[in-house]
Design an enzyme around this catalytic site. Structure first.
Site, PDB file in Angstrom:
ATOM      1  N   GLU A 176     -10.124   3.324  -1.264  1.00  0.00           N
ATOM      2  CA  GLU A 176      -9.881   2.290  -0.264  1.00  0.00           C
ATOM      3  C   GLU A 176     -11.029   1.301  -0.377  1.00  0.00           C
ATOM      4  O   GLU A 176     -12.191   1.676  -0.242  1.00  0.00           O
ATOM      5  CB  GLU A 176      -9.814   2.912   1.140  1.00  0.00           C
ATOM      6  CG  GLU A 176      -9.368   1.930   2.204  1.00  0.00           C
ATOM      7  CD  GLU A 176      -9.350   2.549   3.610  1.00  0.00           C
ATOM      8  OE1 GLU A 176      -9.643   3.749   3.760  1.00  0.00           O
ATOM      9  OE2 GLU A 176      -9.053   1.803   4.553  1.00  0.00           O
ATOM     10  N   ASP A 229     -13.494  -1.403  13.220  1.00  0.00           N
ATOM     11  CA  ASP A 229     -14.635  -0.728  12.606  1.00  0.00           C
ATOM     12  C   ASP A 229     -15.792  -0.509  13.555  1.00  0.00           C
ATOM     13  O   ASP A 229     -16.123  -1.361  14.380  1.00  0.00           O
ATOM     14  CB  ASP A 229     -15.120  -1.525  11.388  1.00  0.00           C
ATOM     15  CG  ASP A 229     -14.174  -1.351  10.209  1.00  0.00           C
ATOM     16  OD1 ASP A 229     -13.886  -0.189   9.871  1.00  0.00           O
ATOM     17  OD2 ASP A 229     -13.709  -2.362   9.668  1.00  0.00           O
TER      18      ASP A 229
END
Lengths: 388, 264
Positions: free
Chosen positions: B54, B65
């Protein structure tokens, strides 16, 4: 409380939507449903209406500014949102959302704040309703709006300093959203402007539209007609959307949203996405957003912490494209001059945010009857202006 | 159901042919340790036993995040890393293992979904993971990805309702990215106890592999997740390794994680 006609309002033309992590989508569904149900609950609407009257002090006056009118050679009315409890229009939304949080069984309320007005309003509503309150605020904004930080803490809220990026409103919203992602089952995010993922832009507008509804009634009562122009400042755009929407179908009423041009539109240091911006996604909605060619959101700039935001509400972007509202921008210097002018002409110290709207109006006198939304008072801005 | 494409096969093969309890998918932030540093870290991960990669595209406002990956993205942006730079990293490593680009919606929108999908496919990517594009908003990009022979990987979360899960599962491409916890990316000391039950709920909606990410920080976590899921995604811990010790540390960590996933 009057409500939008559509039960589910997720898009405004091509704008709006819900561009958030999957984790939050069920909470947005829950909020949307709670808001629809609250609107048909007489107990909820009556409680909000009573608090707005007895606690906030609504309706706010529509005041004919005699000396300002003389200077401009027209008739100018000020919609006195500065006279609300806590000193700005933000309390209309904060109180409604806090009641909604309590109704949903969420005892923890988080908020972001730029100038501190929404943070103070949310802290106030949470004190009143006995809810826990956490306010995210950029470290730079904490510096320039110190009195509001002290107010929030006095009201029992925790103020969390956000040190990322430019340390202003954009990062505070991001920090609040991240908190919400982690605590979504216990927490309501009371967003402060008509931005964010659906249902927020419509919800906040519905809680602010009484600004325009009262104005409409008041000016009919005093002048026997509608105004020629309604002028309001636009950061995220909650006071403006609340003021504009009740006039949307009155084609003869010109609606003008005034953004912050900061140091000048050509310097790149401004907060005027509607006047200049492309289409982009920020904080969960597709709208007008300041960004570079790669799609990175760029920092905004304004002397006014409340306008210092690179995005805008999606309904504003739509109203711009539809040509119904005209968006313009005013530089820092002119806003500061208007701030002083209002103080000396009318004995009213306005917030720096509506000082932008005032500056545009004075520089562009109309021919008849103007309403300026004086969205908040300027005590919080004294240090910034005196140091200018 | 997934369109039968070459990239879909590549992802399916990566989940089928790893010989471990589950496929291992580390995450790297593109350009976090320089473009060469990211290439080296990706190569090290592939050599150490990663089955898929990824690869994050740095974005100014990464809402999904936590602090570590946010900081890595901020460093990359400060060093001038662009979305095109990340595609070039992808192109350099895509022959070693399938690369999934983790990219926020505004980066895609700024060039248009069809254009971005084509560029990603040209760079050899196998799919896109767009963390702020929930199912309701994803239709247009999924079609563009289908045309470009890319898999648009959907995410599901513990808060996802059964009704949404069914809709997401039936439109899924490549695999289903199952967010293990309610929160943003970041290392956690423990796995959520409800995780096995959640994986079963996801599995009931799709025939595609089910991979799990968020919060997986240790070889023991990876092993436990590998018992119940088809894929294990390790992000923040790998980004921290890249920050602290570059490609060498990434390689060592991935080797350790791969070892933990080996059958006894």
């Amino acid at each position: 409380m009057s409500r939008a006609t559509s039960a589910r309002e997720r898009e405004f033309g091509p704008y709006g939507g819900r561009f958030v992590p999957e984790t939050l989508v069920p909470a947005l569904d829950e909020l949307e449903l709670a808001w629809i149900e609250a609107g048909t609950d007489d107990g909820f609407t009556a409680e909000l209406a009573a608090l707005l009257r007895d606690y906030v002090g609504r309706p706010t006056p529509l005041y004919r500014a005699r000396r300002l009118s003389e200077v401009m050679g027209t008739t100018v009315y000020l919609k006195r949102e500065d006279l609300n409890h806590t000193g700005a229009h933000k309390i209309n939304n904060a109180l409604g959302q806090s009641l909604l949080a309590r109704r949903m069984g969420k005892r923890r309320v988080i908020a972001e704040t730029g100038a501190g007005q929404h943070g103070v309003a949310t802290a106030t509503a949470c004190a009143l309703l006995d809810l826990e309150c956490i306010v995210y605020m950029g470290a730079e904004d904490m510096r320039r709006q110190r009195p509001n930080v002290e107010r929030m803490e006095l009201l029992g809220a925790s103020v969390v300093s956000v040190d990322a990026g430019e340390r202003t409103l954009k990062e505070a919203v991001s920090a609040a959203i991240r908190d919400w992602v982690a605590n979504v089952s216990t927490t309501h995010y009371a967003i402060g402007s008509a931005v964010g993922p659906a249902p927020y832009p419509g919800l906040v507008r519905d809680l602010q539209r009484l600004i325009g509804e009262e104005t409409r009634e008041q000016i009919q009562a005093t002048e026997g007609r509608l105004p020629d122009r309604v002028v309001a400042c636009v950061g995220g755009g909650s006071n403006a959307i609340g003021a504009f929407v009740p006039f949307i179908h009155d084609r003869d009423v010109e609606l003008i949203g005034v953004e912050a041009a900061g140091e000048g539109l050509d310097t790149g240091r401004h907060s005027a996405p509607l006047t200049t911006g492309a289409r982009g996604i920020l904080h969960g909605a597709l709208s007008a957003v300041l960004q570079d060619d790669d799609g990175q959101v760029v920092p905004a700039h304004s002397i006014s912490a409340g306008l210092d935001y690179p995005g805008s509400g999606p309904e504003h972007a739509w109203l711009r494209d539809e040509g119904r509202v005209r968006y313009v921008a005013v530089e820092d210097d002119d806003a500061v001059a208007a701030f002083r002018q209002m103080a000396q002409l009318e004995g009213i110290i306005p917030a720096l945010e509506p000082s932008h709207a005032l500056a545009w109006m004075v520089a562009n006198p109309g021919t008849g009857l103007d309403v300026l939304v004086l969205s908040g008072r300027g005590d919080k801005d004294l240090a910034e202006v005196l140091a200018w | 159901m997934s369109a039968p494409t070459a990239t879909a096969d590549r992802i399916a093969d990566a989940f089928a042919g790893h010989g471990k309890r589950a496929a291992l998918m580390p995450y790297l932030m593109g350009g976090h340790t320089g473009l060469d540093g990211s290439r080296a870290a990706a190569v090290a991960a592939a050599s150490a036993g990663a089955d898929l990669l990824e690869l994050g595209v740095p974005f100014s406002d990464p809402l999904a995040d936590g602090p570590t990956i946010h900081e890595a993205g901020t460093r990359a942006l400060a060093a001038g890393v662009t979305p095109d730079d990340v595609l070039s990293i992808c192109a350099d490593v895509a022959d070693r293992l399938p690369v999934l680009l983790m990219v926020y919606a505004n980066i895609v929108l700024s060039v248009g979904g069809a254009t971005y999908a084509r560029r990603a496919a040209d760079a050899g990517a196998a799919g896109l993971i767009v963390p702020d594009l929930p199912h309701d908003e994803a239709g247009e990009l999924r079609e563009a990805c289908d045309v470009a022979r890319l898999a648009l990987i959907p995410l599901v979360a513990p808060t996802t309702t059964a009704e949404r899960l069914a809709a997401i599962g039936s439109d899924a491409r490549g695999f289903v990215y199952t967010v293990s916890l309610v929160g943003t990316t970041g290392e956690r000391s423990q796995l959520p106890p409800e995780l096995p039950a959640m994986i079963e709920r996801v599995r009931a909606t799709t025939t595609l592999p089910v991979a799990v990410g968020f919060g997986i920080a240790t070889p023991a976590h990876a092993r436990a997740v590998g018992e119940v899921a088809d894929g294990v995604i390790v992000g923040t811990r790998v980004v921290r390794a890249a920050q602290e010790g570059g490609a060498q540390a990434v390689g060592a960590l991935v080797r350790e994680l791969a070892q933990a996933l080996r059958r006894a």
